[in-house]
Design a protein around this motif. Structure first.
Motif, PDB file in Angstrom:
ATOM      1  N   TRP A   1       7.493  -8.286   0.593  1.00  0.00           N
ATOM      2  CA  TRP A   1       7.032  -8.337   1.990  1.00  0.00           C
ATOM      3  C   TRP A   1       8.112  -8.908   2.901  1.00  0.00           C
ATOM      4  CZ3 TRP A   1       2.939  -5.533   1.495  1.00  0.00           C
ATOM      5  CH2 TRP A   1       2.214  -5.589   0.320  1.00  0.00           C
ATOM      6  N   LYS A   2       8.807  -9.922   2.430  1.00  0.00           N
ATOM      7  CA  LYS A   2       9.837 -10.554   3.250  1.00  0.00           C
ATOM      8  C   LYS A   2      11.146  -9.774   3.207  1.00  0.00           C
ATOM      9  CE  LYS A   2       8.112 -15.073   1.994  1.00  0.00           C
ATOM     10  NZ  LYS A   2       8.410 -16.260   1.226  1.00  0.00           N
ATOM     11  N   ARG A   3      11.435  -9.253   2.052  1.00  0.00           N
ATOM     12  CA  ARG A   3      12.750  -8.695   1.788  1.00  0.00           C
ATOM     13  C   ARG A   3      12.925  -7.253   2.268  1.00  0.00           C
ATOM     14  NH1 ARG A   3      15.260  -8.895  -4.243  1.00  0.00           N
ATOM     15  NH2 ARG A   3      17.408  -9.045  -3.588  1.00  0.00           N
ATOM     16  N   ASN A   4      11.926  -6.415   2.055  1.00  0.00           N
ATOM     17  CA  ASN A   4      12.108  -4.994   2.295  1.00  0.00           C
ATOM     18  C   ASN A   4      11.249  -4.405   3.407  1.00  0.00           C
ATOM     19  OD1 ASN A   4      12.413  -5.561  -0.832  1.00  0.00           O
ATOM     20  ND2 ASN A   4      13.815  -3.920  -0.309  1.00  0.00           N
ATOM     21  N   LEU A   5       9.998  -4.803   3.475  1.00  0.00           N
ATOM     22  CA  LEU A   5       9.087  -4.119   4.390  1.00  0.00           C
ATOM     23  C   LEU A   5       9.465  -4.260   5.855  1.00  0.00           C
ATOM     24  CD1 LEU A   5       5.606  -4.616   2.757  1.00  0.00           C
ATOM     25  CD2 LEU A   5       7.016  -2.572   2.832  1.00  0.00           C
ATOM     26  N   GLY A   6       9.857  -5.440   6.264  1.00  0.00           N
ATOM     27  CA  GLY A   6      10.262  -5.633   7.655  1.00  0.00           C
ATOM     28  C   GLY A   6      11.448  -4.764   8.023  1.00  0.00           C
ATOM     29  N   ARG A   7      12.433  -4.760   7.177  1.00  0.00           N
ATOM     30  CA  ARG A   7      13.632  -3.946   7.401  1.00  0.00           C
ATOM     31  C   ARG A   7      13.286  -2.466   7.468  1.00  0.00           C
ATOM     32  NH1 ARG A   7      16.567  -3.641   2.197  1.00  0.00           N
ATOM     33  NH2 ARG A   7      14.887  -2.156   1.884  1.00  0.00           N
ATOM     34  N   ASP A   8      12.544  -1.982   6.480  1.00  0.00           N
ATOM     35  CA  ASP A   8      12.203  -0.560   6.432  1.00  0.00           C
ATOM     36  C   ASP A   8      11.345  -0.148   7.623  1.00  0.00           C
ATOM     37  OD1 ASP A   8      13.596  -0.606   4.090  1.00  0.00           O
ATOM     38  OD2 ASP A   8      11.875  -0.230   2.790  1.00  0.00           O
ATOM     39  N   ASP A   9      10.399  -0.984   7.989  1.00  0.00           N
ATOM     40  CA  ASP A   9       9.533  -0.674   9.122  1.00  0.00           C
ATOM     41  C   ASP A   9      10.334  -0.598  10.416  1.00  0.00           C
ATOM     42  OD1 ASP A   9       6.878  -0.138  10.154  1.00  0.00           O
ATOM     43  OD2 ASP A   9       7.043  -2.100  11.130  1.00  0.00           O
ATOM     44  N   ARG A  10      11.270  -1.516  10.608  1.00  0.00           N
ATOM     45  CA  ARG A  10      12.104  -1.486  11.824  1.00  0.00           C
ATOM     46  C   ARG A  10      12.949  -0.217  11.890  1.00  0.00           C
ATOM     47  NH1 ARG A  10      12.597  -6.836  10.416  1.00  0.00           N
ATOM     48  NH2 ARG A  10      14.609  -6.491   9.454  1.00  0.00           N
TER      49      ARG A  10
ATOM     50  N   ASN B   1      12.331   2.712  14.633  1.00  0.00           N
ATOM     51  CA  ASN B   1      13.430   3.016  15.544  1.00  0.00           C
ATOM     52  C   ASN B   1      13.610   4.523  15.738  1.00  0.00           C
ATOM     53  OD1 ASN B   1      15.603   2.059  17.208  1.00  0.00           O
ATOM     54  ND2 ASN B   1      17.013   2.799  15.640  1.00  0.00           N
ATOM     55  N   HIS B   2      13.107   5.296  14.789  1.00  0.00           N
ATOM     56  CA  HIS B   2      13.180   6.754  14.870  1.00  0.00           C
ATOM     57  C   HIS B   2      11.844   7.367  15.299  1.00  0.00           C
ATOM     58  CE1 HIS B   2      17.241   7.076  13.257  1.00  0.00           C
ATOM     59  NE2 HIS B   2      16.915   6.066  12.473  1.00  0.00           N
ATOM     60  N   ALA B   3      11.020   6.536  15.935  1.00  0.00           N
ATOM     61  CA  ALA B   3       9.720   6.964  16.486  1.00  0.00           C
ATOM     62  C   ALA B   3       8.791   7.539  15.421  1.00  0.00           C
ATOM     63  CB  ALA B   3       9.911   7.949  17.626  1.00  0.00           C
ATOM     64  N   LYS B   4       8.821   6.964  14.234  1.00  0.00           N
ATOM     65  CA  LYS B   4       7.936   7.364  13.138  1.00  0.00           C
ATOM     66  C   LYS B   4       7.120   6.154  12.705  1.00  0.00           C
ATOM     67  CE  LYS B   4       9.813  11.437  12.860  1.00  0.00           C
ATOM     68  NZ  LYS B   4       9.234  12.462  13.660  1.00  0.00           N
ATOM     69  N   GLU B   5       6.023   6.424  12.039  1.00  0.00           N
ATOM     70  CA  GLU B   5       5.198   5.349  11.501  1.00  0.00           C
ATOM     71  C   GLU B   5       5.146   5.492   9.990  1.00  0.00           C
ATOM     72  OE1 GLU B   5       0.712   3.579  11.960  1.00  0.00           O
ATOM     73  OE2 GLU B   5       1.586   4.712  13.621  1.00  0.00           O
ATOM     74  N   ALA B   6       5.444   4.414   9.310  1.00  0.00           N
ATOM     75  CA  ALA B   6       5.517   4.440   7.847  1.00  0.00           C
ATOM     76  C   ALA B   6       4.165   4.192   7.210  1.00  0.00           C
ATOM     77  CB  ALA B   6       6.509   3.387   7.368  1.00  0.00           C
TER      78      ALA B   6
END
Length: 69
Positions: free
Chosen positions: A41-50, A54-59
């Motif tokens: 949650w701390k390591r990957n999700l924030g980065r991937d979500d940003r 940034n490309h106007a998509k929702e994960a």
């Protein structure tokens, strides 16, 4: 956008998981997998979500859905 994050952390898909198993058996592997899931949650999700946002998509993260896990 479907993202596969979480699959390797749940199913021991990284080389370090194999090393943990060879080093300390199932107990060591279970410890490594638990650590991976706790820090995901701390390591990957924030980065991937940003990045995706940034490309106007929702994960969507199906491997982290409580009904899948």
């Amino acid at each position: 956008l479907l993202v596969g994050i979480g699959a390797d952390e749940q199913m021991a898909g990284y080389a370090r998981h194999r090393s943990s198993y060879l080093k300390g058996g199932y107990t060591q592997l279970e410890s490594e997998l638990t650590m991976d899931m706790n820090r995901l949650w701390k390591r990957n999700l924030g980065r991937d979500d940003r990045i995706i946002s940034n490309h106007a998509k929702e994960a969507r993260f199906p491997y982290l859905d409580e009904e899948v896990v």
